[in-house]
Design an enzyme around this catalytic site. Structure first.
Site, short mmCIF file in Angstrom:
data_model
loop_
_atom_site.label_atom_id
_atom_site.label_comp_id
_atom_site.label_asym_id
_atom_site.label_seq_id
_atom_site.Cartn_x
_atom_site.Cartn_y
_atom_site.Cartn_z
N GLN A 171 0.83 -1.21 0.00
CA GLN A 171 0.00 0.00 0.00
C GLN A 171 0.86 1.26 0.00
OE1 GLN A 171 -3.19 -1.66 2.94
NE2 GLN A 171 -3.99 0.24 2.13
N SER A 173 4.99 -5.31 3.39
CA SER A 173 3.66 -5.45 3.96
C SER A 173 2.76 -6.28 3.05
CB SER A 173 3.07 -4.07 4.26
OG SER A 173 1.86 -4.18 5.01
N LEU A 174 1.74 -5.68 2.44
CA LEU A 174 0.87 -6.39 1.51
C LEU A 174 1.68 -7.09 0.41
CD1 LEU A 174 -0.66 -5.89 -1.53
CD2 LEU A 174 -1.89 -7.10 0.27
N ARG A 207 -8.30 -9.40 4.43
CA ARG A 207 -7.31 -8.74 5.29
C ARG A 207 -7.61 -7.25 5.38
NH1 ARG A 207 -2.09 -6.22 4.17
NH2 ARG A 207 -0.50 -6.70 5.76
N HIS A 231 0.49 -2.32 11.36
CA HIS A 231 1.72 -2.81 11.96
C HIS A 231 1.95 -2.30 13.39
CE1 HIS A 231 2.52 -4.63 8.16
NE2 HIS A 231 2.39 -3.48 7.55
N GLN A 284 2.79 -10.43 11.01
CA GLN A 284 3.11 -9.23 10.22
C GLN A 284 2.14 -8.08 10.49
OE1 GLN A 284 1.54 -8.21 6.52
NE2 GLN A 284 3.41 -8.72 5.41
#
Length: 323
Positions: free
Chosen positions: A14, A95-96, A120, A204, A253
């Site tokens: 993202q 991340s993603l 998610r 996060h 994560q």
């Protein structure tokens, strides 16, 4: 290829989305549209039309952004392979982007991953009421100072380093009021800039633990296979070949920081001569160049960049390859 050059693929997450992304790549390679068609069939709406035409607000909605970026990352990977690009020696995702790395490595089925990241995104959005959380980028402070700053400004609320993106560039996340308290203190402590980010989800950090529990139940029945090449996980900068280890990495994560500086540093230590950003934009390429000067960092999201990277990896090795 006279001698294989060692390289890693990294997949953006993202923040790399934009209306119109991959337009030029799609014009040159029908695989892009085919990939988005597969994702659209899972989601029940035309993802490519949304990505190309917006509105931007809808594309930036977390539950839409995540499958859109997964499709974009995998479209780039499919084009790379179809044009003769080899499989990487290592991979990672921001991340993603870690989901895209696992799809590319054969650990996750693409269609199942599209549904998974949409869930998610919904779980993240619903874990924290809009306006209750925030994120901010702090530039020019050492990591240790930022961790101390978070402890000082939390005042009983959640506040933590969320993304270690590059030396002197760390994103913090937590409760809205705690992030607001941290901004002027960061400037007092010598931060060059302290910038609130336009996000609705404080990723996060501990506020995402409810979303992680929801993600765990969604992940449980999904087939996870050993990766065809090692994928470094965000939360511990380690690899796993075990399905349960990969599931645990994806769950942890969500509420753990993205350790990107350590990830790119480790890719270099493992012998990667090149780090190629496989997805739209060049956000990671910019970060990667600040992290290491011993690895050549390239992007693949535009046809000219893709062709240049193919030519670079297929050319005979030279003394300058690690410059």
């Amino acid at each position: 290829m006279s001698q294989k050059k060692s390289f890693a693929l990294v997949f953006p997450g993202q923040g790399s989305q934009s209306v119109g992304m991959l337009k030029a790549l799609a014009a040159a390679h029908p695989l892009v549209l085919q990939t988005f068609k597969e994702a659209s069939e899972v989601l029940g709406f035309d993802l490519w039309v949304l990505v190309q035409n917006g509105p931007e607000k809808e594309l930036n909605r977390t539950a839409v952004t995540q499958p859109a970026l997964l499709a974009a990352d995998i479209a780039c990977y499919r084009v790379w392979r179809a044009q003769g690009g080899p499989a990487p020696d290592y991979a990672a995702g921001h991340s993603l982007g870690e989901y895209a790395a696992l799809v590319a490595a054969g650990s996750l089925d693409f269609a199942e991953a599209v549904a998974l990241v949409a869930e998610r995104g919904r779980a993240m959005q619903e874990a924290v009421p809009e306006g209750a959380g925030a994120m901010a980028a702090l530039l020019g402070l050492p990591d240790a100072d930022i961790r101390a700053l978070c402890e000082e400004c939390a005042e009983g609320e959640v506040l933590a380093a969320a993304n270690y993106n590059a030396p002197g560039q760390v994103v913090i996340a937590g409760a809205f009021a705690a992030v607001q308290r941290a901004l002027p203190v960061a400037k007092q402590k010598g931060a060059k800039r302290a910038i609130p980010l336009a996000v609705s989800v404080p990723s996060h950090c501990e506020l995402m633990r409810p979303a992680a529990l929801r993600l765990a139940s969604y992940l449980a029945p999904i087939a996870v296979r050993p990766p065809l090449f090692p994928v470094l996980h965000n939360w511990n900068v380690e690899t796993s070949r075990q399905p349960d280890g990969i599931r645990d990495a994806l769950i942890n994560q969500l509420f753990s920081p993205v350790r990107w500086v350590e990830t790119v540093t480790r890719l270099g230590a493992l012998g990667a001569q090149y780090v190629l950003e496989c997805g739209p934009g060049k956000v990671l390429t910019g970060l990667n160049k600040r992290i290491t000067d011993g690895v050549l960092c390239l992007a693949l999201g535009e046809p000219t960049d893709l062709n240049a990277a193919l030519a670079e990896l297929q050319s005979p090795p030279t003394h300058e390859d690690r410059a």
